[in-house]
Design an enzyme around this catalytic site. Sequence first.
Site, short mmCIF file in Angstrom:
data_model
loop_
_atom_site.label_atom_id
_atom_site.label_comp_id
_atom_site.label_asym_id
_atom_site.label_seq_id
_atom_site.Cartn_x
_atom_site.Cartn_y
_atom_site.Cartn_z
N ASP A 179 0.85 -1.22 0.00
CA ASP A 179 0.00 0.00 0.00
C ASP A 179 0.87 1.25 0.00
OD1 ASP A 179 -2.16 1.67 0.31
OD2 ASP A 179 -2.65 1.07 2.34
N GLU A 232 -2.42 9.90 -0.88
CA GLU A 232 -3.65 9.12 -1.07
C GLU A 232 -4.33 8.88 0.27
OE1 GLU A 232 -6.03 5.32 -1.30
OE2 GLU A 232 -4.22 5.66 -0.17
N GLU A 233 -3.54 8.60 1.27
CA GLU A 233 -4.08 8.18 2.57
C GLU A 233 -4.73 9.33 3.34
OE1 GLU A 233 -4.24 5.15 3.20
OE2 GLU A 233 -2.44 4.07 2.53
N ASP A 261 -3.13 -0.97 -6.77
CA ASP A 261 -3.12 -0.71 -5.32
C ASP A 261 -3.22 -2.04 -4.57
OD1 ASP A 261 -2.99 0.75 -2.99
OD2 ASP A 261 -4.88 1.81 -3.27
N HIS A 302 -3.53 -1.75 6.29
CA HIS A 302 -3.50 -0.67 7.29
C HIS A 302 -3.05 -1.13 8.67
CE1 HIS A 302 -5.86 2.77 5.12
NE2 HIS A 302 -4.85 2.29 4.43
#
Length: 386
Positions: free
Chosen positions: A152, A203-204, A250, A338
């Site tokens: 990621d 992105e996060e 992704d 995550h």
Amino acid sequence: MGPGTSNLSPWRALLSLLGLIYALLAAPVQAYAELSDSTLRNIPSGADVLNPHSGALLSPILVPRVPGTPGSVAVQRHIVDFFARELPQWRLEWQNSTSRTPVTGTTDIPFANLVFTRDPPWTKGNGDVGRLALVAHYDSLYKPEGFIGATDSAAPCAILMQAARGLDAALTKKWTAIEESGDAGLGLEDDEKGIQILFLDGEEAWETWSDTDSLYGARSLAEKWEAETYPAQSTYQTPLNAINLFVLLDLLGAIDPHVPSYFPATHWAYQGMANIETRMRKLGLLDTKPKNPFLPESHKAVGRFRSNGFIADDHVPFMIRGVPILHVIPMPFPPTWHTIDDDADHLDLASIGDWAKIVTAFAAEWLELDEFMGQTRQEIRSRSEL
Ligand SMILES: *[C@@H]1O[C@H](CO)[C@@H](O)[C@H](O)[C@H]1NC(C)=O
């Protein structure tokens, strides 16, 4: 130089016209020729450079790289240096912006997208080149502290670097051949194809995913490209318009991915990529031996696409502006998603290498590089002499 402005001889014009009519009659609009088996065999996997622990492309990305931190700058430098050193013909454009975030108060956090483009040399980057955009984000999550984001999206970034490397020589050969044949600049659509690799930042989400806390880089770039116009007579109006297909990778790099087809409008492209996977497996060219293919939904029925079944990701600011999207993201997500375990030890080198091959072949097919992907005998010889 665009259509109508080149100095066509009447004979060439007639030939182009006949070619166009033939193309319209003979082929569905998005069809392209399949790569030959021997070209598929020549697609490099980059297994050495994609090794999570020692690979020159991937291992430097496996560090925390929160926007505005030294880790982020180091990864930017890694990517920029790689292109400067190995792929100097790719034009680099930084697209920088700043934004506040919910957890960083009044500080303006910098977000920097890296855009590498290779267009046919005679086009001078004008609005007549339609591009394949290959995309991944290089930032990592703010929390948990020390988060690496191996899938990621460190591995996808390295896969794109490897793909660029795998295509570069063939692009040069194809464009040289076109220039030598005298077709350069005639505006033949098949020849006016370029490629773009986008490494997106931010992105996060910093706190909780929302429209304003996520996709910082992608939102900024899509807005900028929508507003930027090419000269009036160009084939494409804006750089956004010139993206014929936006392929977003992704959460790749873990074992046994299951990547659905998300969008009916680009199912043809999904099928193209799945077909490459199937053919490479049959030819014994992939290292993984999964029970199900990575891309198992080639035969998905039209009615089985969920009407708003997409995942919020970097493609959204582009998609809402009409860019066709192929989203290559597994569902379910990798179990480490995550968490602090999304690290080098949870990557699967065979899967990464196979994705690199599949993506490289997909782009080669799209760019019609079939005759140019092989190494000439002379090249093989000069390599082995090094
Ligand atoms: C964008 O930011 C990067 C680093 O954050 C910097 O190296 C680069 O020079 C900036 N580019 C522009 C055009 O401002």
